[in-house]
Design a protein around this motif. Structure first.
Motif, PDB file in Angstrom:
ATOM      1  N   LYS A   1       0.987  -1.067  -0.071  1.00 41.58           N
ATOM      2  CA  LYS A   1       0.130   0.221  -0.160  1.00 41.58           C
ATOM      3  C   LYS A   1       1.048   1.452  -0.056  1.00 41.58           C
ATOM      4  O   LYS A   1       1.701   1.131   1.374  1.00 41.58           O
TER       5      LYS A   1
ATOM      6  N   GLU B   1      -5.224   1.511  -2.690  1.00 41.61           N
ATOM      7  CA  GLU B   1      -5.622   0.380  -1.487  1.00 41.61           C
ATOM      8  C   GLU B   1      -4.793  -0.641  -1.828  1.00 41.61           C
ATOM      9  O   GLU B   1      -3.621  -0.015  -2.087  1.00 41.61           O
ATOM     10  N   THR B   2      -4.713  -2.266  -0.718  1.00 39.90           N
ATOM     11  CA  THR B   2      -3.592  -2.882  -0.724  1.00 39.90           C
ATOM     12  C   THR B   2      -3.130  -2.805  -2.133  1.00 39.90           C
ATOM     13  O   THR B   2      -4.794  -4.213  -2.111  1.00 39.90           O
TER      14      THR B   2
END
Ligand SMILES: Nc1ncnc2c1ncn2[C@@H]1O[C@H](COP(=O)(O)OP(=O)(O)OP(=O)(O)O)[C@@H](O)[C@H]1O
Length: 556
Positions: A343, A545-546
Protein backbone atom coordinates in the motif's frame (compact mmCIF):
# COMPACT_ATOMS: atom_id res chain seq x y z
CA UNK A 1 -37.70 -33.29 25.94
CA UNK A 2 -41.40 -32.27 25.80
CA UNK A 3 -42.21 -28.58 26.09
CA UNK A 4 -44.33 -28.99 29.21
CA UNK A 5 -41.59 -30.78 31.10
CA UNK A 6 -39.06 -27.92 30.80
CA UNK A 7 -37.93 -26.66 34.15
CA UNK A 8 -36.82 -23.10 34.49
CA UNK A 9 -33.16 -22.67 33.51
CA UNK A 10 -32.69 -26.23 32.16
CA UNK A 11 -32.94 -25.34 28.45
CA UNK A 12 -30.48 -22.48 28.88
CA UNK A 13 -28.03 -24.77 30.58
CA UNK A 14 -28.51 -27.22 27.74
CA UNK A 15 -27.60 -24.50 25.20
CA UNK A 16 -24.45 -23.56 27.08
CA UNK A 17 -23.46 -27.20 27.44
CA UNK A 18 -23.92 -27.76 23.71
CA UNK A 19 -21.87 -24.65 22.93
CA UNK A 20 -19.01 -25.80 25.14
CA UNK A 21 -19.08 -29.27 23.54
CA UNK A 22 -18.71 -27.63 20.15
CA UNK A 23 -15.30 -26.27 21.13
CA UNK A 24 -13.97 -29.81 21.02
CA UNK A 25 -15.66 -30.67 17.75
CA UNK A 26 -14.27 -27.90 15.55
CA UNK A 27 -12.02 -30.25 13.61
CA UNK A 28 -15.04 -32.35 12.58
CA UNK A 29 -16.92 -29.47 11.05
CA UNK A 30 -16.77 -28.69 7.34
CA UNK A 31 -15.58 -25.19 7.99
CA UNK A 32 -14.65 -23.21 11.05
CA UNK A 33 -17.51 -20.86 10.13
CA UNK A 34 -20.00 -23.70 10.83
CA UNK A 35 -18.62 -24.15 14.32
CA UNK A 36 -18.51 -20.42 15.05
CA UNK A 37 -22.06 -20.01 13.77
CA UNK A 38 -23.41 -22.80 16.01
CA UNK A 39 -21.51 -21.56 19.05
CA UNK A 40 -22.72 -18.01 18.53
CA UNK A 41 -26.29 -19.19 18.04
CA UNK A 42 -26.30 -21.37 21.15
CA UNK A 43 -24.77 -18.66 23.29
CA UNK A 44 -26.73 -15.86 21.64
CA UNK A 45 -29.19 -13.71 23.54
CA UNK A 46 -31.86 -14.13 20.85
CA UNK A 47 -32.15 -17.88 21.39
CA UNK A 48 -32.03 -17.49 25.17
CA UNK A 49 -34.77 -14.86 25.05
CA UNK A 50 -36.96 -17.06 22.84
CA UNK A 51 -36.61 -19.94 25.27
CA UNK A 52 -37.45 -17.64 28.16
CA UNK A 53 -40.53 -16.32 26.34
CA UNK A 54 -41.67 -19.85 25.63
CA UNK A 55 -41.20 -20.90 29.28
CA UNK A 56 -43.02 -17.81 30.34
CA UNK A 57 -45.98 -18.62 28.04
CA UNK A 58 -46.23 -22.15 29.40
CA UNK A 59 -46.04 -21.04 33.01
CA UNK A 60 -48.59 -18.33 32.30
CA UNK A 61 -51.04 -20.76 30.71
CA UNK A 62 -50.67 -23.08 33.70
CA UNK A 63 -51.27 -20.22 36.13
CA UNK A 64 -54.25 -18.87 34.21
CA UNK A 65 -56.00 -22.21 34.46
CA UNK A 66 -55.82 -21.99 38.28
CA UNK A 67 -57.09 -18.43 38.72
CA UNK A 68 -60.70 -17.37 38.85
CA UNK A 69 -61.93 -16.97 35.30
CA UNK A 70 -62.21 -13.40 34.06
CA UNK A 71 -62.92 -12.23 30.50
CA UNK A 72 -59.20 -11.31 30.09
CA UNK A 73 -57.84 -14.68 31.29
CA UNK A 74 -60.39 -16.52 29.17
CA UNK A 75 -59.33 -14.43 26.17
CA UNK A 76 -55.63 -15.09 26.84
CA UNK A 77 -56.19 -18.81 27.34
CA UNK A 78 -58.13 -18.82 24.09
CA UNK A 79 -55.23 -17.08 22.29
CA UNK A 80 -52.66 -19.50 23.70
CA UNK A 81 -54.77 -22.45 22.63
CA UNK A 82 -55.00 -21.20 19.01
CA UNK A 83 -53.60 -23.63 16.43
CA UNK A 84 -50.67 -21.41 15.31
CA UNK A 85 -49.46 -20.85 18.88
CA UNK A 86 -49.81 -24.56 19.54
CA UNK A 87 -48.04 -25.34 16.26
CA UNK A 88 -45.17 -23.07 17.28
CA UNK A 89 -44.81 -24.84 20.61
CA UNK A 90 -45.02 -28.22 18.96
CA UNK A 91 -42.31 -27.29 16.40
CA UNK A 92 -40.13 -26.27 19.28
CA UNK A 93 -40.68 -29.66 20.93
CA UNK A 94 -39.85 -31.50 17.73
CA UNK A 95 -36.69 -29.53 17.12
CA UNK A 96 -35.52 -29.91 20.69
CA UNK A 97 -35.91 -33.69 20.43
CA UNK A 98 -33.96 -34.03 17.18
CA UNK A 99 -30.50 -35.52 17.14
CA UNK A 100 -28.31 -33.23 15.03
CA UNK A 101 -25.00 -35.02 15.40
CA UNK A 102 -24.06 -37.01 12.28
CA UNK A 103 -25.00 -40.64 12.77
CA UNK A 104 -21.85 -42.52 12.10
CA UNK A 105 -22.26 -46.09 10.95
CA UNK A 106 -20.91 -48.66 13.39
CA UNK A 107 -17.32 -49.68 12.81
CA UNK A 108 -16.89 -53.09 11.21
CA UNK A 109 -15.64 -55.81 13.54
CA UNK A 110 -11.89 -56.27 13.56
CA UNK A 111 -10.68 -59.11 11.34
CA UNK A 112 -10.37 -62.44 13.22
CA UNK A 113 -6.86 -62.91 12.05
CA UNK A 114 -4.34 -60.11 11.81
CA UNK A 115 -0.98 -60.88 10.29
CA UNK A 116 1.99 -60.19 12.50
CA UNK A 117 3.52 -57.56 10.28
CA UNK A 118 0.17 -55.79 10.12
CA UNK A 119 0.07 -55.11 13.84
CA UNK A 120 -0.17 -51.41 13.22
CA UNK A 121 -3.06 -51.69 10.79
CA UNK A 122 -5.52 -48.83 10.98
CA UNK A 123 -9.17 -48.93 9.95
CA UNK A 124 -10.37 -45.49 9.01
CA UNK A 125 -13.97 -44.73 8.25
CA UNK A 126 -14.72 -41.40 6.60
CA UNK A 127 -18.17 -40.13 5.84
CA UNK A 128 -17.67 -38.56 2.45
CA UNK A 129 -20.04 -36.23 0.62
CA UNK A 130 -19.69 -35.10 -2.99
CA UNK A 131 -16.29 -33.50 -2.45
CA UNK A 132 -13.18 -35.44 -3.46
CA UNK A 133 -11.16 -37.26 -0.83
CA UNK A 134 -8.38 -34.71 -1.14
CA UNK A 135 -5.52 -37.19 -1.42
CA UNK A 136 -3.52 -38.70 -4.26
CA UNK A 137 -2.02 -42.18 -4.39
CA UNK A 138 0.90 -43.83 -6.17
CA UNK A 139 2.61 -47.19 -6.35
CA UNK A 140 5.78 -47.35 -4.28
CA UNK A 141 8.35 -48.53 -6.81
CA UNK A 142 10.50 -50.43 -4.30
CA UNK A 143 7.75 -52.28 -2.36
CA UNK A 144 4.95 -52.28 -4.94
CA UNK A 145 2.53 -51.04 -2.26
CA UNK A 146 -0.16 -48.46 -3.00
CA UNK A 147 0.70 -45.45 -0.84
CA UNK A 148 -0.88 -42.09 -0.15
CA UNK A 149 1.30 -39.72 -2.19
CA UNK A 150 -0.05 -36.48 -0.82
CA UNK A 151 -2.85 -35.15 1.29
CA UNK A 152 -4.33 -31.89 0.06
CA UNK A 153 -4.44 -29.13 2.65
CA UNK A 154 -7.97 -28.50 3.90
CA UNK A 155 -9.44 -31.49 1.96
CA UNK A 156 -11.63 -34.24 3.45
CA UNK A 157 -8.66 -36.54 4.22
CA UNK A 158 -6.67 -33.71 5.81
CA UNK A 159 -9.57 -32.53 7.94
CA UNK A 160 -10.15 -36.05 9.22
CA UNK A 161 -6.56 -36.08 10.53
CA UNK A 162 -6.60 -39.86 9.99
CA UNK A 163 -4.93 -40.28 6.61
CA UNK A 164 -1.34 -39.22 6.08
CA UNK A 165 1.22 -39.12 3.33
CA UNK A 166 3.10 -42.42 3.18
CA UNK A 167 0.20 -44.53 4.56
CA UNK A 168 -0.08 -47.85 2.72
CA UNK A 169 -3.56 -48.46 1.34
CA UNK A 170 -4.63 -52.09 1.82
CA UNK A 171 -8.38 -52.03 1.24
CA UNK A 172 -11.14 -49.62 0.31
CA UNK A 173 -14.64 -50.75 1.35
CA UNK A 174 -13.35 -54.30 1.71
CA UNK A 175 -11.83 -54.36 -1.80
CA UNK A 176 -8.11 -55.25 -1.68
CA UNK A 177 -5.95 -52.62 -3.33
CA UNK A 178 -2.67 -54.47 -3.63
CA UNK A 179 -3.35 -55.96 -7.05
CA UNK A 180 -4.73 -52.70 -8.46
CA UNK A 181 -3.07 -49.82 -10.29
CA UNK A 182 -3.55 -46.26 -9.03
CA UNK A 183 -5.54 -45.61 -12.26
CA UNK A 184 -8.03 -48.32 -11.22
CA UNK A 185 -8.27 -47.10 -7.64
CA UNK A 186 -8.92 -43.42 -8.39
CA UNK A 187 -12.40 -44.06 -9.92
CA UNK A 188 -13.30 -46.35 -6.96
CA UNK A 189 -12.46 -43.52 -4.55
CA UNK A 190 -14.15 -40.88 -6.69
CA UNK A 191 -17.38 -42.92 -6.94
CA UNK A 192 -17.61 -43.79 -3.26
CA UNK A 193 -20.06 -41.73 -1.27
CA UNK A 194 -21.26 -41.88 2.31
CA UNK A 195 -19.19 -44.07 4.63
CA UNK A 196 -15.91 -45.20 3.06
CA UNK A 197 -13.76 -47.64 5.01
CA UNK A 198 -10.04 -47.66 4.46
CA UNK A 199 -7.67 -50.27 5.76
CA UNK A 200 -4.25 -48.65 5.94
CA UNK A 201 -0.84 -49.35 7.38
CA UNK A 202 0.40 -46.07 8.80
CA UNK A 203 3.45 -44.79 6.97
CA UNK A 204 6.62 -43.89 8.79
CA UNK A 205 7.07 -40.58 6.96
CA UNK A 206 7.77 -37.76 9.38
CA UNK A 207 5.52 -34.73 9.10
CA UNK A 208 7.58 -31.72 8.02
CA UNK A 209 8.38 -29.58 11.01
CA UNK A 210 7.67 -26.20 9.61
CA UNK A 211 6.03 -25.30 6.36
CA UNK A 212 6.05 -21.73 5.26
CA UNK A 213 2.49 -21.31 4.06
CA UNK A 214 2.75 -17.61 3.55
CA UNK A 215 4.19 -17.66 0.06
CA UNK A 216 2.02 -15.77 -2.40
CA UNK A 217 2.61 -15.82 -6.13
CA UNK A 218 0.92 -14.23 -9.09
CA UNK A 219 0.22 -16.82 -11.77
CA UNK A 220 1.64 -15.73 -15.09
CA UNK A 221 -0.15 -18.35 -17.16
CA UNK A 222 -3.58 -19.97 -17.34
CA UNK A 223 -3.90 -23.51 -16.01
CA UNK A 224 -6.71 -26.01 -16.39
CA UNK A 225 -6.05 -29.36 -14.66
CA UNK A 226 -8.75 -31.02 -16.78
CA UNK A 227 -6.57 -30.42 -19.83
CA UNK A 228 -3.33 -31.55 -18.21
CA UNK A 229 -2.59 -35.18 -19.03
CA UNK A 230 0.32 -35.30 -16.57
CA UNK A 231 -1.50 -34.36 -13.35
CA UNK A 232 -1.79 -37.35 -10.96
CA UNK A 233 -5.47 -36.62 -10.28
CA UNK A 234 -7.47 -34.11 -12.31
CA UNK A 235 -10.01 -33.55 -9.53
CA UNK A 236 -7.20 -32.63 -7.14
CA UNK A 237 -5.96 -29.89 -9.49
CA UNK A 238 -6.52 -26.17 -9.00
CA UNK A 239 -7.70 -24.21 -12.00
CA UNK A 240 -6.36 -20.68 -12.27
CA UNK A 241 -5.96 -17.83 -14.71
CA UNK A 242 -3.11 -15.47 -15.48
CA UNK A 243 -3.08 -12.72 -12.86
CA UNK A 244 -4.64 -14.82 -10.07
CA UNK A 245 -2.81 -14.62 -6.74
CA UNK A 246 -2.14 -18.06 -5.27
CA UNK A 247 -1.04 -19.01 -1.79
CA UNK A 248 1.47 -21.85 -2.03
CA UNK A 249 0.93 -24.14 0.95
CA UNK A 250 3.19 -27.03 0.08
CA UNK A 251 6.31 -27.22 -2.08
CA UNK A 252 7.70 -30.54 -0.91
CA UNK A 253 7.06 -32.27 -4.20
CA UNK A 254 9.36 -31.25 -7.04
CA UNK A 255 6.67 -31.49 -9.68
CA UNK A 256 3.36 -30.73 -8.00
CA UNK A 257 2.82 -27.97 -5.47
CA UNK A 258 -0.29 -27.39 -3.43
CA UNK A 259 -1.94 -24.00 -3.52
CA UNK A 260 -5.11 -22.07 -2.80
CA UNK A 261 -6.45 -19.18 -4.81
CA UNK A 262 -6.24 -16.04 -2.70
CA UNK A 263 -9.69 -14.83 -1.74
CA UNK A 264 -11.36 -18.20 -2.45
CA UNK A 265 -13.88 -19.29 0.17
CA UNK A 266 -12.78 -22.88 -0.47
CA UNK A 267 -9.95 -23.63 1.93
CA UNK A 268 -9.04 -26.90 0.22
CA UNK A 269 -5.70 -26.69 -1.54
CA UNK A 270 -5.30 -28.04 -5.06
CA UNK A 271 -2.39 -29.31 -7.12
CA UNK A 272 -0.59 -26.92 -9.44
CA UNK A 273 2.49 -27.54 -11.59
CA UNK A 274 5.66 -26.65 -9.71
CA UNK A 275 7.88 -23.93 -11.11
CA UNK A 276 10.38 -26.55 -12.29
CA UNK A 277 7.72 -28.57 -14.11
CA UNK A 278 6.20 -25.52 -15.77
CA UNK A 279 9.62 -24.20 -16.76
CA UNK A 280 10.34 -27.49 -18.50
CA UNK A 281 7.02 -27.28 -20.30
CA UNK A 282 7.48 -23.66 -21.37
CA UNK A 283 11.00 -24.35 -22.55
CA UNK A 284 9.66 -27.10 -24.79
CA UNK A 285 6.98 -24.79 -26.21
CA UNK A 286 9.28 -21.78 -26.22
CA UNK A 287 9.61 -21.19 -29.94
CA UNK A 288 5.87 -21.27 -30.44
CA UNK A 289 4.60 -19.43 -27.39
CA UNK A 290 7.23 -17.07 -26.14
CA UNK A 291 9.32 -16.21 -29.08
CA UNK A 292 6.73 -16.07 -31.78
CA UNK A 293 8.36 -13.55 -34.09
CA UNK A 294 6.30 -10.38 -33.99
CA UNK A 295 6.04 -8.09 -36.94
CA UNK A 296 7.63 -4.68 -36.54
CA UNK A 297 4.28 -2.99 -36.26
CA UNK A 298 3.41 -5.22 -33.34
CA UNK A 299 6.59 -4.69 -31.44
CA UNK A 300 6.89 -1.00 -31.91
CA UNK A 301 3.42 0.16 -32.85
CA UNK A 302 2.35 1.13 -29.36
CA UNK A 303 4.98 3.68 -29.00
CA UNK A 304 5.84 7.26 -29.11
CA UNK A 305 3.82 10.42 -29.32
CA UNK A 306 1.25 10.50 -32.10
CA UNK A 307 2.93 13.28 -34.04
CA UNK A 308 6.00 11.16 -34.56
CA UNK A 309 4.36 7.76 -34.03
CA UNK A 310 6.50 5.08 -35.58
CA UNK A 311 3.62 3.65 -37.49
CA UNK A 312 3.58 0.67 -39.76
CA UNK A 313 4.01 2.79 -42.83
CA UNK A 314 4.83 6.42 -43.42
CA UNK A 315 2.81 8.63 -45.72
CA UNK A 316 4.59 7.20 -48.75
CA UNK A 317 3.67 3.70 -47.67
CA UNK A 318 7.24 2.76 -46.75
CA UNK A 319 8.17 1.07 -43.52
CA UNK A 320 10.08 3.33 -41.19
CA UNK A 321 13.25 2.24 -39.45
CA UNK A 322 12.80 1.58 -35.75
CA UNK A 323 14.99 0.39 -32.94
CA UNK A 324 14.74 -0.56 -29.34
CA UNK A 325 16.44 0.62 -26.19
CA UNK A 326 18.65 -1.86 -24.40
CA UNK A 327 16.29 -3.36 -21.85
CA UNK A 328 14.16 -5.22 -24.37
CA UNK A 329 16.27 -8.33 -24.56
CA UNK A 330 15.72 -10.03 -21.19
CA UNK A 331 12.57 -12.11 -20.96
CA UNK A 332 11.91 -14.26 -17.92
CA UNK A 333 9.91 -17.41 -18.23
CA UNK A 334 6.36 -16.48 -17.28
CA UNK A 335 5.57 -19.01 -14.53
CA UNK A 336 4.91 -17.64 -11.04
CA UNK A 337 5.96 -14.29 -9.67
CA UNK A 338 6.35 -14.05 -5.92
CA UNK A 339 4.28 -11.13 -4.64
CA UNK A 340 3.67 -9.20 -1.45
CA UNK A 341 0.85 -6.92 -0.37
CA UNK A 342 1.69 -3.25 -0.89
CA UNK A 343 0.00 0.00 0.00
CA UNK A 344 1.50 3.30 -1.06
CA UNK A 345 2.53 5.50 1.86
CA UNK A 346 1.63 9.23 1.59
CA UNK A 347 5.26 10.27 1.10
CA UNK A 348 6.04 7.62 -1.52
CA UNK A 349 6.12 8.36 -5.28
CA UNK A 350 3.16 7.16 -7.32
CA UNK A 351 3.58 4.05 -9.39
CA UNK A 352 4.45 4.69 -13.03
CA UNK A 353 1.45 3.88 -15.23
CA UNK A 354 2.46 2.18 -18.43
CA UNK A 355 -0.31 2.14 -21.01
CA UNK A 356 0.06 -0.20 -23.89
CA UNK A 357 -2.00 -1.71 -26.68
CA UNK A 358 -2.07 -2.33 -30.41
CA UNK A 359 -1.91 0.70 -32.67
CA UNK A 360 -5.25 2.51 -32.96
CA UNK A 361 -6.91 0.82 -29.99
CA UNK A 362 -7.32 4.09 -28.08
CA UNK A 363 -4.35 4.41 -25.70
CA UNK A 364 -3.70 8.04 -26.69
CA UNK A 365 -7.37 8.89 -26.25
CA UNK A 366 -7.55 7.30 -22.78
CA UNK A 367 -4.33 9.04 -21.74
CA UNK A 368 -5.68 12.36 -23.01
CA UNK A 369 -8.87 11.94 -20.95
CA UNK A 370 -6.89 11.11 -17.83
CA UNK A 371 -4.74 14.22 -18.26
CA UNK A 372 -7.83 16.36 -18.77
CA UNK A 373 -9.61 14.83 -15.77
CA UNK A 374 -6.87 15.95 -13.34
CA UNK A 375 -3.91 17.84 -14.85
CA UNK A 376 -2.40 18.42 -11.39
CA UNK A 377 -2.29 14.71 -10.69
CA UNK A 378 -1.49 13.07 -14.04
CA UNK A 379 1.37 14.00 -16.32
CA UNK A 380 3.41 12.67 -19.23
CA UNK A 381 7.14 12.56 -19.77
CA UNK A 382 8.59 14.82 -22.46
CA UNK A 383 10.27 13.03 -25.40
CA UNK A 384 13.52 14.00 -27.16
CA UNK A 385 13.84 14.85 -30.85
CA UNK A 386 16.46 15.99 -33.33
CA UNK A 387 13.96 17.75 -35.59
CA UNK A 388 13.77 21.50 -35.94
CA UNK A 389 11.87 23.34 -33.20
CA UNK A 390 8.67 24.95 -34.57
CA UNK A 391 7.85 28.51 -33.69
CA UNK A 392 5.00 27.72 -31.29
CA UNK A 393 6.97 24.93 -29.51
CA UNK A 394 8.84 25.43 -26.26
CA UNK A 395 11.89 23.47 -25.13
CA UNK A 396 10.94 20.89 -22.49
CA UNK A 397 7.19 21.23 -23.11
CA UNK A 398 6.39 19.47 -26.39
CA UNK A 399 9.93 18.03 -26.77
CA UNK A 400 13.49 18.30 -25.63
CA UNK A 401 15.28 19.46 -28.81
CA UNK A 402 18.80 18.03 -29.19
CA UNK A 403 21.42 17.71 -31.91
CA UNK A 404 21.69 14.50 -33.89
CA UNK A 405 25.18 13.65 -32.59
CA UNK A 406 23.97 14.17 -28.98
CA UNK A 407 21.02 11.87 -29.59
CA UNK A 408 23.26 9.20 -31.13
CA UNK A 409 25.64 9.44 -28.16
CA UNK A 410 22.69 8.91 -25.80
CA UNK A 411 21.57 5.89 -27.82
CA UNK A 412 24.98 4.35 -27.16
CA UNK A 413 24.61 5.26 -23.47
CA UNK A 414 21.28 3.31 -23.44
CA UNK A 415 19.47 6.43 -22.36
CA UNK A 416 16.32 5.71 -24.35
CA UNK A 417 13.52 3.38 -23.41
CA UNK A 418 12.35 3.60 -26.97
CA UNK A 419 13.53 5.56 -29.96
CA UNK A 420 13.04 5.65 -33.70
CA UNK A 421 13.78 7.55 -36.84
CA UNK A 422 11.15 9.27 -38.93
CA UNK A 423 11.81 11.35 -42.03
CA UNK A 424 15.47 11.65 -41.11
CA UNK A 425 14.89 12.79 -37.52
CA UNK A 426 15.23 10.86 -34.30
CA UNK A 427 12.52 10.72 -31.65
CA UNK A 428 12.98 9.02 -28.29
CA UNK A 429 11.67 8.65 -24.75
CA UNK A 430 14.24 8.61 -21.99
CA UNK A 431 14.15 7.14 -18.52
CA UNK A 432 15.28 10.50 -17.12
CA UNK A 433 12.12 12.20 -18.44
CA UNK A 434 10.02 9.62 -16.63
CA UNK A 435 11.99 10.11 -13.44
CA UNK A 436 11.46 13.88 -13.59
CA UNK A 437 7.65 13.45 -13.62
CA UNK A 438 7.69 10.92 -10.80
CA UNK A 439 9.88 13.25 -8.73
CA UNK A 440 7.20 15.95 -9.06
CA UNK A 441 4.80 13.66 -7.11
CA UNK A 442 2.66 13.13 -10.17
CA UNK A 443 1.39 9.97 -11.79
CA UNK A 444 3.48 9.54 -14.94
CA UNK A 445 1.46 8.11 -17.84
CA UNK A 446 3.75 6.40 -20.29
CA UNK A 447 2.57 5.07 -23.64
CA UNK A 448 5.16 2.51 -24.68
CA UNK A 449 5.36 -1.23 -24.96
CA UNK A 450 6.17 -3.11 -21.70
CA UNK A 451 9.80 -2.50 -20.98
CA UNK A 452 12.02 -4.54 -18.71
CA UNK A 453 14.25 -1.58 -17.82
CA UNK A 454 11.28 -0.06 -16.05
CA UNK A 455 10.66 -3.11 -13.84
CA UNK A 456 12.34 -1.71 -10.77
CA UNK A 457 11.26 -0.99 -7.22
CA UNK A 458 12.00 2.66 -8.00
CA UNK A 459 9.20 3.07 -10.59
CA UNK A 460 6.96 0.08 -9.75
CA UNK A 461 5.31 0.21 -13.18
CA UNK A 462 1.65 -0.69 -13.34
CA UNK A 463 1.03 -2.07 -16.82
CA UNK A 464 -2.40 -1.56 -18.34
CA UNK A 465 -3.13 -3.34 -21.58
CA UNK A 466 -5.80 -1.68 -23.69
CA UNK A 467 -7.41 -4.41 -25.71
CA UNK A 468 -9.75 -4.15 -28.68
CA UNK A 469 -13.21 -5.71 -28.39
CA UNK A 470 -14.48 -8.22 -30.97
CA UNK A 471 -14.28 -7.16 -34.60
CA UNK A 472 -18.07 -6.69 -34.70
CA UNK A 473 -17.93 -4.29 -31.72
CA UNK A 474 -14.94 -2.49 -33.26
CA UNK A 475 -16.90 -1.86 -36.45
CA UNK A 476 -19.81 -0.53 -34.46
CA UNK A 477 -18.04 1.63 -31.88
CA UNK A 478 -15.46 3.15 -34.22
CA UNK A 479 -18.07 3.95 -36.85
CA UNK A 480 -20.28 5.55 -34.21
CA UNK A 481 -17.32 7.60 -33.00
CA UNK A 482 -16.66 8.77 -36.54
CA UNK A 483 -20.22 10.01 -36.92
CA UNK A 484 -20.08 11.79 -33.59
CA UNK A 485 -16.78 13.50 -34.30
CA UNK A 486 -17.85 14.67 -37.75
CA UNK A 487 -20.05 17.10 -35.81
CA UNK A 488 -16.95 18.41 -34.10
CA UNK A 489 -14.22 19.12 -36.61
CA UNK A 490 -11.82 20.12 -33.83
CA UNK A 491 -11.27 16.47 -32.97
CA UNK A 492 -9.95 14.67 -36.01
CA UNK A 493 -10.94 11.04 -35.92
CA UNK A 494 -9.13 8.21 -37.55
CA UNK A 495 -11.09 6.46 -40.26
CA UNK A 496 -10.49 2.77 -39.79
CA UNK A 497 -10.47 0.24 -42.58
CA UNK A 498 -11.43 -3.41 -42.23
CA UNK A 499 -7.71 -4.23 -42.46
CA UNK A 500 -6.99 -1.88 -39.51
CA UNK A 501 -9.51 -3.76 -37.36
CA UNK A 502 -8.05 -7.12 -38.33
CA UNK A 503 -4.49 -5.88 -37.66
CA UNK A 504 -5.53 -4.47 -34.29
CA UNK A 505 -6.93 -7.82 -33.18
CA UNK A 506 -3.97 -9.84 -34.47
CA UNK A 507 -1.50 -7.43 -32.87
CA UNK A 508 -3.39 -7.53 -29.56
CA UNK A 509 -3.21 -11.32 -29.56
CA UNK A 510 0.50 -11.27 -30.33
CA UNK A 511 1.15 -8.67 -27.60
CA UNK A 512 -0.74 -10.76 -25.08
CA UNK A 513 1.27 -13.84 -26.03
CA UNK A 514 4.51 -11.99 -25.63
CA UNK A 515 3.87 -9.59 -22.78
CA UNK A 516 0.65 -10.86 -21.19
CA UNK A 517 2.47 -11.91 -18.01
CA UNK A 518 3.38 -8.25 -17.41
CA UNK A 519 -0.17 -6.90 -17.69
CA UNK A 520 -1.71 -6.13 -14.31
CA UNK A 521 -4.88 -4.81 -15.83
CA UNK A 522 -6.56 -5.52 -19.15
CA UNK A 523 -9.16 -2.98 -20.27
CA UNK A 524 -11.34 -3.77 -23.26
CA UNK A 525 -11.91 -0.51 -25.09
CA UNK A 526 -15.36 -0.98 -26.53
CA UNK A 527 -17.36 1.92 -25.15
CA UNK A 528 -14.83 4.70 -24.65
CA UNK A 529 -16.55 6.31 -21.65
CA UNK A 530 -16.78 2.99 -19.86
CA UNK A 531 -13.18 2.10 -20.62
CA UNK A 532 -12.07 5.46 -19.25
CA UNK A 533 -14.10 5.07 -16.03
CA UNK A 534 -12.68 1.58 -15.52
CA UNK A 535 -9.14 2.85 -16.02
CA UNK A 536 -9.53 5.85 -13.70
CA UNK A 537 -11.13 3.71 -10.96
CA UNK A 538 -8.36 1.16 -11.26
CA UNK A 539 -5.68 3.84 -10.92
CA UNK A 540 -7.43 5.25 -7.84
CA UNK A 541 -7.41 1.76 -6.33
CA UNK A 542 -3.69 1.24 -6.76
CA UNK A 543 -3.03 4.67 -5.28
CA UNK A 544 -5.16 4.09 -2.20
CA UNK A 545 -5.69 0.37 -1.59
CA UNK A 546 -3.52 -2.58 -0.71
CA UNK A 547 -2.61 -4.65 -3.75
CA UNK A 548 0.11 -7.09 -4.80
CA UNK A 549 3.54 -6.18 -6.14
CA UNK A 550 6.56 -8.39 -6.92
CA UNK A 551 8.32 -9.18 -3.65
CA UNK A 552 11.64 -7.98 -5.12
CA UNK A 553 10.20 -4.46 -5.20
CA UNK A 554 9.71 -4.47 -1.46
CA UNK A 555 13.46 -4.54 -0.84
CA UNK A 556 14.79 -1.25 -2.14
N1 LIG B 1 -13.76 3.18 -27.72
C1 LIG B 1 -13.65 3.93 -28.80
N2 LIG B 1 -14.70 4.15 -29.58
C2 LIG B 1 -14.61 4.90 -30.68
N3 LIG B 1 -13.49 5.48 -31.10
C3 LIG B 1 -12.40 5.30 -30.37
C4 LIG B 1 -12.42 4.53 -29.18
N4 LIG B 1 -11.18 4.53 -28.66
C5 LIG B 1 -10.42 5.28 -29.48
N5 LIG B 1 -11.14 5.76 -30.50
C6 LIG B 1 -10.69 6.57 -31.61
O1 LIG B 1 -9.77 5.77 -32.35
C7 LIG B 1 -8.75 6.59 -32.89
C8 LIG B 1 -7.39 6.01 -32.48
O2 LIG B 1 -7.26 6.16 -31.07
P1 LIG B 1 -5.87 6.52 -30.42
O3 LIG B 1 -5.15 7.56 -31.19
O4 LIG B 1 -6.09 6.80 -28.98
O5 LIG B 1 -5.16 5.15 -30.64
P2 LIG B 1 -3.75 4.68 -30.10
O6 LIG B 1 -3.96 3.42 -29.37
O7 LIG B 1 -3.06 5.76 -29.37
O8 LIG B 1 -3.06 4.32 -31.45
P3 LIG B 1 -1.53 4.65 -31.85
O9 LIG B 1 -0.73 3.91 -30.84
O10 LIG B 1 -1.39 4.13 -33.23
O11 LIG B 1 -1.44 6.12 -31.74
C9 LIG B 1 -8.98 7.98 -32.35
O12 LIG B 1 -9.66 8.72 -33.35
C10 LIG B 1 -9.89 7.77 -31.15
O13 LIG B 1 -10.71 8.88 -30.90
Amino acid sequence: MKALSFKSGAPLLKCRLLASLLYGLESHMDTSEDSTFLQDMLMGNTLHLLIKVRLFILALAEELRCVVASPETTELLYLLSKPHVQALLSVHDMVSQKEFDPRLPPLPPLPDYIEKEEDSIKIVRLVKNQEPLGATIKRDESTGAIVVARVMRGGAADRSGLIHEGDKLKEVNGVPMEDKNPEEIIPILAKSKGAVTFKVIPGTKEEPETIDNKIFVRALFDYNPQEDPAIPCKDAGLEFWRGDVLQIVNQEDDTWWQARRHGDANLRAGLIPSRQLQERRVTLQRPAVLFHPLRESIIFGAGLRKSFRLSRKDSTGQHVRQKMGKGHAGIHLPIYQEVLPYKRKPDEPYRLVLLTGPSGVGVTELKRRLLLSDPEHFSVSVPYTTRQQKRHEREGVEYHFVFKHTFEKEILNHKFLEYGEYKGNYYGMSLDSVRRVVAESKVCLLHVKPHVTLYTSELKPYVVFVKPPSIESLRLSRRKAKVLSSQNEQTPTKIFTEEDFQDMITSAQAMENKYGHLFEKVIINDDLAMAFTELRDELTKIETETHWIPNTWAHV
